[in-house]
Design a protein around this motif. Structure first.
Motif, PDB file in Angstrom:
ATOM      1  N   VAL A 181       0.763  -1.243   0.022  1.00 20.58           N
ATOM      2  CA  VAL A 181      -0.053   0.130   0.053  1.00 20.58           C
ATOM      3  C   VAL A 181       0.760   1.360   0.031  1.00 20.58           C
ATOM      4  O   VAL A 181       0.638   2.221  -0.689  1.00 20.58           O
ATOM      5  CB  VAL A 181      -0.999   0.112   1.215  1.00 20.58           C
ATOM      6  N   VAL A 182       2.040   1.283   0.998  1.00 23.87           N
ATOM      7  CA  VAL A 182       2.824   2.358   0.891  1.00 23.87           C
ATOM      8  C   VAL A 182       3.274   2.700  -0.572  1.00 23.87           C
ATOM      9  O   VAL A 182       3.506   3.794  -1.024  1.00 23.87           O
ATOM     10  CB  VAL A 182       3.967   2.332   2.121  1.00 23.87           C
ATOM     11  N   GLY A 183       3.971   1.353  -1.061  1.00 23.78           N
ATOM     12  CA  GLY A 183       4.446   1.490  -2.480  1.00 23.78           C
ATOM     13  C   GLY A 183       3.629   2.175  -3.351  1.00 23.78           C
ATOM     14  O   GLY A 183       4.002   3.160  -3.984  1.00 23.78           O
ATOM     15  N   LEU A 184       2.260   1.841  -3.416  1.00 26.11           N
ATOM     16  CA  LEU A 184       1.184   2.296  -4.228  1.00 26.11           C
ATOM     17  C   LEU A 184       1.082   3.940  -3.871  1.00 26.11           C
ATOM     18  O   LEU A 184       0.912   4.651  -4.930  1.00 26.11           O
ATOM     19  CB  LEU A 184      -0.169   1.596  -4.185  1.00 26.11           C
TER      20      LEU A 184
ATOM     21  N   GLN B  17       1.754   9.545  -5.588  1.00 30.73           N
ATOM     22  CA  GLN B  17       2.003  10.689  -4.922  1.00 30.73           C
ATOM     23  C   GLN B  17       3.350  11.185  -5.561  1.00 30.73           C
ATOM     24  O   GLN B  17       4.077  12.348  -5.391  1.00 30.73           O
ATOM     25  CB  GLN B  17       2.125  10.785  -3.381  1.00 30.73           C
ATOM     26  N   ARG B  18       4.071  10.320  -6.254  1.00 31.26           N
ATOM     27  CA  ARG B  18       5.379  10.819  -6.607  1.00 31.26           C
ATOM     28  C   ARG B  18       6.312  11.015  -5.866  1.00 31.26           C
ATOM     29  O   ARG B  18       6.784  12.253  -5.958  1.00 31.26           O
ATOM     30  CB  ARG B  18       5.144  11.755  -8.034  1.00 31.26           C
ATOM     31  N   ARG B  19       6.533  10.308  -4.685  1.00 27.21           N
ATOM     32  CA  ARG B  19       7.426  10.484  -3.749  1.00 27.21           C
ATOM     33  C   ARG B  19       8.298   9.347  -3.509  1.00 27.21           C
ATOM     34  O   ARG B  19       7.948   8.528  -3.962  1.00 27.21           O
ATOM     35  CB  ARG B  19       6.420  11.132  -2.508  1.00 27.21           C
ATOM     36  N   SER B  20       9.548   9.670  -2.844  1.00 30.01           N
ATOM     37  CA  SER B  20      10.280   8.629  -2.422  1.00 30.01           C
ATOM     38  C   SER B  20       9.457   7.756  -1.512  1.00 30.01           C
ATOM     39  O   SER B  20       8.757   7.949  -0.528  1.00 30.01           O
ATOM     40  CB  SER B  20      11.460   9.016  -2.155  1.00 30.01           C
ATOM     41  N   TYR B  21       9.959   6.390  -1.530  1.00 28.49           N
ATOM     42  CA  TYR B  21       9.311   5.400  -0.774  1.00 28.49           C
ATOM     43  C   TYR B  21       9.374   5.844   1.046  1.00 28.49           C
ATOM     44  O   TYR B  21       8.516   5.827   1.747  1.00 28.49           O
ATOM     45  CB  TYR B  21       9.973   3.990  -0.680  1.00 28.49           C
TER      46      TYR B  21
END
Lengths: 482, 325
Positions: free
Chosen positions: A172-175, A180-184
């Protein structure tokens, strides 16, 4: 094919409801004001936590709505393919152990021995003792291992649950990071410690915390269920955990399918009464006053009694027992819908009366737009918040009323698992000595979880969509900020 | 006022006719008396003679709405519609399937139902309104939040659990009162205290929350600020001013219920074995005694309509601005 898919009417309707929900979700995404309202729902931790719980229930219910008839082993010398008469679901297949590992009669949760003493022969001598269960704890060689076995299973189950949770959270965090086009790492930080900004963040943390609790709990229960009856067994030895899982579908169906009857009636009649006025209004008002003035339970009782007569006098309409139970369930939804559209209809009529005097409706009229089109394009969208709030608020009430109706004996078919039938059976069990409490407790816990989650979610939806409540929420926010 | 009441009573007639027609369609058209007879006698292996006999015994052997064979006025009156439905308007309910007079039975069972419903109603109203006012008094504190959470949790529990749990705990484990049963006269108290308590507790959640919302809406109005500015204590403001002005919405929900009280509670009465109208209805549903269910539906709607009228009249009592014309 090793099975024959069976599509019960309720399955069909439920899945079309799911499809409808997906379409609605896509529509909400495209409309700015709807997206903002749903965002406000997402900002509430209570709502997001309850959505997580509800999602589990819905998953169980949907799995239980994929029905099939398994293929029977071929008889010798015949090439004809035969299917079993009983209708199973994907949930049954998944929990085949729970379904098939039946004891003789009652047994307590996680027990290794039966609940009632039995006469048995031991070393040639007749004694009365608690019989060893056929499946519960059957893998134990020595009974002294019981506690240790439970502990080790709980530990490994919890660990597996935690692993599952980690995988879920990771995905989910990956998605989220992708969206949001942010780093993990940034996303992780933002989810765990949201920054205070003008816009409150979506309460992902609540989702993950709830998911963690559910995963660990689920892991432990799954590990125990492998060798024991976690919630014990009922009078005929069926696993109570399995029965309560099967009841979830009934509760969900009653709560959702009813809307399929309520909505068209309430919306169409409410709109017409409010917009057309005149004798349309009189007729529709008369109709719902008449229906309203009959006490709800009695009207439902009368209708269910009639339906029972129809079903009983036409046994040839139904091929399998599942079909008959299904028809009864649908009829119950239909009846509940017929008796519950009046409240929403009255609300919509009042709101339409207000809306039709507004300038944009007058303007549309002046342009010569047809009545039907004005209702559909200009009035209906402005009523949707009331519809939505009424829908989510009604859900928990319907789930609760199903239990009561089944208890009175005018609910679902007695062969169908539901919380009401479970409670009904539990009534006699409580008067036993010692008390058989587990099936009642299981029904209580699951119902409470489902209805509480639904109530909390409904509250959040109302806060987000009802203009009056938004005003109040903003003010409390301001006060909090000051 | 009197003209208004008379007009409202006249207005009730078409509604009652509507109710009657609905029950008539439900009980006699959706399923013909033949179906019912077959069901009562056991669906299979039933002879046509037995069905005819069953129907004749209960007066279902006549035509539904129009008797062409009869003479004169009897063409309309010697029918099921008239005999089974229209007679209810003069509270002539006929006989139940077990042969007993329904009206008599209703008269006998009214007492126990009222004995349980009235204390429940009064006590429940008092407790929930006070609880809601308490929450409003402590608004925006931990107590308020906790109270609301408690309310939501309480309203998420099915009424069945309150009854089963209460019965088990109080009667069986603590042995304080008998589990079920009923005695007429003053003796009844022993049997009534538990059902009353249970239904009050079971009802707190949803109603207290609803009242709290009402009071909160009221508390932001100007007159409340004025009252506070006069230096009145908060308790006085709440009980004297807010409660009075929130009366209309409270009455709307409450007065309608008063006449229905005498129908009793289906669940409570059947659980506690109280011989009231609620358990009468349940028994009728279980034994599929259509005559009784039909009568109860009709009585219920009459009472509901009376309740609506009472609600409107009660408005004039609490709010001088309301004038009924």
């Amino acid at each position: 094919m090793i099975f024959k898919p069976v599509l019960l009417w309720s399955d069909l309707l439920l899945w079309s409801l799911v499809a409808g929900a997906v379409v609605l979700a896509l529509y909400c995404r495209s409309q700015d004001y709807l997206r903002r309202a749903w965002r406000r729902v997402g900002e509430s931790s209570a709502a997001m936590a309850s959505v997580t719980v509800l999602a589990v229930f819905v998953a169980v219910g949907l799995l239980d709505s994929l029905h099939y008839q398994p293929r029977l082993p071929a008889k010798e010398g015949s090439s004809e393919i035969q299917y079993a008469p009983e209708v199973l679901s994907a949930l049954d297949a998944l929990f085949a152990d729970l379904r098939l590992n039946n004891e003789k009669t009652y047994s307590a949760p996680l027990a290794t021995h039966g609940f009632a003493k039995e006469t048995m022969e031991r070393d040639g001598v007749q004694t009365r003792d608690y019989p060893r269960l056929v499946f519960g704890g059957a893998h134990l060689d020595e009974l002294s291992q019981h506690d240790a076995d439970l502990r080790s299973r709980a530990l490994s189950g919890a660990l597996k649950g935690a692993l599952l949770w980690a995988a879920f959270t990771g995905v989910v965090v990956g998605l989220l990071a992708l969206a949001q086009r942010r780093s993990y790492a940034d996303t992780c930080r933002a989810v765990w410690r949201p920054r205070r900004s003008a816009e409150r963040p979506i309460a992902w943390r609540a989702v993950f915390v709830t998911a963690a609790v559910l995963c660990v709990l689920g892991g432990v229960i799954a590990a125990w269920a492998d060798g024991y009856h976690v919630f014990g067994t009922d009078k005929v030895g069926q696993d109570v955990l399995y029965l309560s899982l099967k009841s979830v579908r009934t509760a969900l169906l009653i709560g959702t399918l009813t809307t399929l009857v309520t909505l068209p009636l309430a919306i169409a009649l409410g709109l017409i009464a409010g917009f057309r006025g005149g004798w349309w209004d009189d007729a529709i008002q008369y109709l719902y006053t008449v229906l309203n003035s009959i006490p709800g339970v009695l009207l439902i009782a009368a209708m269910v009694l009639m339906m029972q007569v129809i079903i009983d006098t036409h046994p040839e309409w139904f091929e399998t027992a599942a079909e008959r139970a299904d028809a009864r369930l649908l009829a119950l939804c239909f009846i509940l819908g017929l008796t519950s559209w009046t409240g929403l209809c009255r609300l919509l009529r009042a709101e339409t009366l207000k809306l039709r005097e507004l300038d944009y409706v007058q303007a549309a009229r002046a342009f010569g737009v047809s009545d039907a089109r004005i209702m559909a394009r200009h009035v209906l969208p402005n009523l949707m918040h009331i519809v939505l709030i009424a829908l989510v608020m009604d859900f928990s009430g319907l789930v609760l009323s199903e239990a009561v109706l089944s208890y009175i004996g005018i609910g679902v078919d007695s062969s169908m698992n539901s919380f009401g039938t479970m409670i009904n059976a539990a009534r006699l069990e409580l008067s036993r000595e010692p008390v058989v409490w587990w099936s009642l407790a299981a029904a209580f816990v699951l119902m409470l979880a489902l209805v509480l989650a639904a109530n909390l979610f409904a509250d959040a939806v109302r806060d987000a969509f009802d203009p009056r409540f938004q005003w109040r929420a903003r003010r409390t926010l301001r006060r909090a900020a000051a | 006022m009197i003209a208004y009441i008379i007009r409202r009573l006249l207005y009730a007639i078409p509604i009652l006719i509507g109710v009657n027609l609905i029950t008539f369609v439900l009980f006699f058209v959706v399923n013909s008396p033949d179906d019912m007879a077959r069901m009562q006698l056991g669906a299979k292996r039933v002879t046509p003679e037995a069905i005819e006999k069953w129907k004749a015994e209960r007066g279902y052997d006549r035509p539904l709405v129009w008797n062409a064979n009869a003479a004169g006025l009897a063409k309309a009156t010697d029918t099921i519609l008239f005999d089974k439905s229209m007679r209810m308007f003069v509270f002539d309910f006929g006989r139940a399937d077990d042969g007993r007079d329904i009206a008599l039975e209703i008269g006998n069972r009214m007492g126990p139902s009222l004995a349980i419903a009235i204390p429940t109603f009064l006590l429940g109203l008092f407790v929930t309104v006070s609880f809601a006012l308490l929450l409003v008094f402590f608004r925006n504190t931990a107590l308020d939040v906790g109270g609301v959470v408690l309310c939501v949790a309480a309203m998420s529990i099915s009424g069945l659990f309150y009854i089963i749990g209460g019965q088990y705990l109080v009667s069986k484990v603590w042995n304080l009162v008998p589990i079920s049963g009923y005695a007429p006269g003053l003796d009844a108290g022993r049997f009534l205290i538990l059902p009353v308590l249970i239904s009050v507790v079971g009802g707190i959640g949803s109603s207290a929350r609803w009242y709290r919302t009402l009071f909160l809406e009221e508390i932001n109005k100007d007159y409340v600020r004025t009252a506070r500015a006069k230096g009145l204590s908060e308790l006085r403001v709440l009980f004297r001013h807010v409660l009075k002005n929130a009366m209309i919405p409270i009455l709307t929900g409450v007065v309608v219920v008063i006449p229905l009280l005498f129908m009793g509670s289906l669940l409570l009465e059947s659980f506690f074995g109280i011989p009231g109208l609620g358990s009468y209805t349940i028994d009728a549903i279980n034994s599929q005694d259509f005559a009784v269910v039909r009568s109860m539906v009709f009585i219920g709607s009459v009472l509901y309509i009376v309740g609506l009228l009472l609600t409107d009249i009660s408005y004039t009592l609490v709010d001088p601005r309301v004038r009924l014309k």
